[in-house]
Design an enzyme around this catalytic site. Structure first.
Site, PDB file in Angstrom:
ATOM      1  CE1 TYR A 159      55.368 -41.736 123.583  1.00 23.01           C
ATOM      2  CE2 TYR A 159      56.770 -39.813 124.120  1.00 23.01           C
ATOM      3  CZ  TYR A 159      56.779 -41.101 123.627  1.00 23.01           C
ATOM      4  OH  TYR A 159      57.979 -41.455 122.880  1.00 23.01           O
ATOM      5  CE  LYS A 229      50.685 -52.826 113.511  1.00 20.94           C
ATOM      6  NZ  LYS A 229      51.276 -53.452 112.494  1.00 20.94           N
ATOM      7  CG  ASP A 283      53.697 -52.573 110.480  1.00 22.43           C
ATOM      8  OD1 ASP A 283      52.952 -51.926 110.157  1.00 22.43           O
ATOM      9  OD2 ASP A 283      53.494 -53.815 110.961  1.00 22.43           O
ATOM     10  CG  ASP A 307      59.770 -40.309 120.378  1.00 15.89           C
ATOM     11  OD1 ASP A 307      60.697 -39.455 120.062  1.00 15.89           O
ATOM     12  OD2 ASP A 307      59.639 -40.722 121.561  1.00 15.89           O
TER      13      ASP A 307
END
Ligand code: NAD
Length: 417
Positions: A159, A229, A283, A307
């Site tokens: 971002y 991740k 995930d 988010d």
């Protein structure tokens, strides 16, 4: 405080920091609170939330001196710019504010004003609590099990805005640098390409994780989960995890224990008063919030993962019309709902103002107005339990009364009074 474009209300005083070492705020009885309605449905939910928050303040013997500030469409109309300097300065000066959503054009056009605001104010922790209010319809069987708070890093990750359009000639220089100088040849397909950079810093990670752990300790929460991740993106997401554990292991003594230590040394038994820090792959985490909801308390995440995950958590407790948030810096709070400007509903006095009202509750808690925060939250819940709700909840509830945005706010004010 003087601004070129804003009139500070006379009845208000500023919010000042009392003690720089503890960041304790001295809050006057009538603080100036900047409010930005925002774009689209912001013009519906903004005034609605304002009336409820004012009622909550009044009922607990206080007052608010609102200072209207502008960004996005309202600023373009008034001043011909998207984000006036006075808007940023007012939030910084008064150390508190509440904003509605701001539209971000996809692809072309100007960059996100939300991201710009967060970066310019350095509000590095986007905090999104997800808890269930009685009476709110949910797609899951036990929505009451959802009680998590996501601490989402707010200033870096993908971002950060370091990216090049496929038509920008600089993108070919970046490609050449990556392939020829850094040795990643044959990793990018031939032909047009867009490229972005994902910085994850030790500084950004550690201050975010500290805020999450401090919150867990203050609120008596059991766990802080580092979400990442890192199995795939080892040097960014994996490093977020490692720096997160460093904070846990090096800065809190016995107050914080890692999950590994808990099992290696204590056979899984959590000491009283201690917060356990663990980590989960992102995930998997998206499954766990559904299947092991009760096991999680506070989540510390990078910008993008946070988010996604907070929206998924929000869906379990009633969706975007309900989910509140706030951006925190050091002694700075800018409350804002999770939802966007939902342009197709703009100006119809139709959508749910609860997310914006509950964002105001977070702002009240930051000001130390816990009685007013509880009063407002309870009044919202009472209104929903009595099945007086806006269209988004009404269509999922048998019976009940469908209220407009302003009608719902009036009903909450009645309950407060
Ligand atoms: P959105 O949140 O604006 O709307 C998606 C859908 O959610 C709506 O169509 C509506 O069905 C529902 N919804 C949202 N808010 C609701 C409310 N208060 N009550 C009832 N239902 C509600 O998301 P979007 O359509 O993806 O984004 C629209 C614009 O908002 C985009 O320009 C986006 O960039 C921007 N946005 C801004 C923020 C922010 O200002 N913080 C956050 C998200 C999106």
């Amino acid at each position: 405080m003087a601004y070129d474009t804003l009139d500070v209300p006379e009845k208000g005083e500023s919010v000042t920091v009392l003690d720089e070492t503890t960041d304790a705020l001295e809050v006057p009885e009538t603080p100036v609170i900047p409010i930005l309605y925002g774009d689209g449905i912001g013009t519906d939910v903004g005034p609605a939330a304002q009336s409820v928050l004012e009622a909550g303040a009044r009922a607990t013997g206080r007052d608010i001196a609102w200072l209207r500030i502008y960004a996005g469409e309202s600023a373009r109309d008034r001043y011909g710019v998207n984000l006036p300097t006075d808007t940023v300065e007012a939030i910084r000066d008064f150390r508190v504010g509440i904003k509605g959503p701001l539209t971000t054009p996809v692809g072309a056009g100007y960059r996100s004003l939300n991201v710009a605001l967060r970066q310019r104010l350095d509000t590095y922790a986007n905090v999104r609590p997800t808890y269930h209010l009685d009476g709110v319809p949910s797609p899951v069987t036990h929505p009451e099990q959802m009680d998590m708070v996501t601490f989402r890093e707010n200033t870096e990750d993908v971002y950060g805005g370091i990216e090049w359009d496929h038509e920008d000639e600089d993108v070919e220089r970046v490609r050449a640098f990556v392939e020829d100088e850094m040795g990643f040849d044959d990793t990018i397909h031939d032909g047009p390409v867009g490229i972005g950079v994902k910085p994850i810093t030790e500084f950004g990670t550690k201050r975010l994780v500290r805020k999450a752990i401090d919150y867990a300790l203050e609120e008596g929460r059991d766990t802080v989960t580092l979400v990442h991740k890192g199995n795939i993106m080892k040097f960014t997401e994996g490093q977020f995890r490692d720096w997160g554990y460093e904070v846990a292991e090096q800065e809190y003594g016995d107050e914080v224990i890692t999950e590994d230590t808990l099992w290696e040394e204590r056979d899984g038994e959590q000491p009283d008063q201690a917060v356990v820090v663990n980590d989960r792959i992102a995930d998997n985490m998206l499954q766990q919030v559904l299947t092991r909801t009760e096991n999680y308390d506070v989540l510390a995440t990078m910008n993008l993962n946070g988010d996604y995950i907070s929206d998924a958590c929000g869906a379990q407790i009633g969706g975007l019309g309900i989910a509140p948030g706030a951006n925190f810096g050091d002694a700075l709070c800018l409350a804002e709902p999770v939802h966007g400007s939902a342009p197709k509903y703009a100006g119809q006095d139709k959508v749910n103002p609860t997310a914006m009202i509950l964002s105001g509750v977070l702002m009240f808690e930051y000001l130390g107005w816990n009685d007013a925060a509880t009063l407002v939250r309870d009044a919202v819940e009472e209104t929903i339990v009595s099945k007086r709700v806006t269209y988004d909840l009404h269509r999922q509830i048998d019976g009940g009364e469908k209220l407009s945005t302003s009608g719902f706010a009036d009903a909450v004010v009645e309950n407060i009074e």
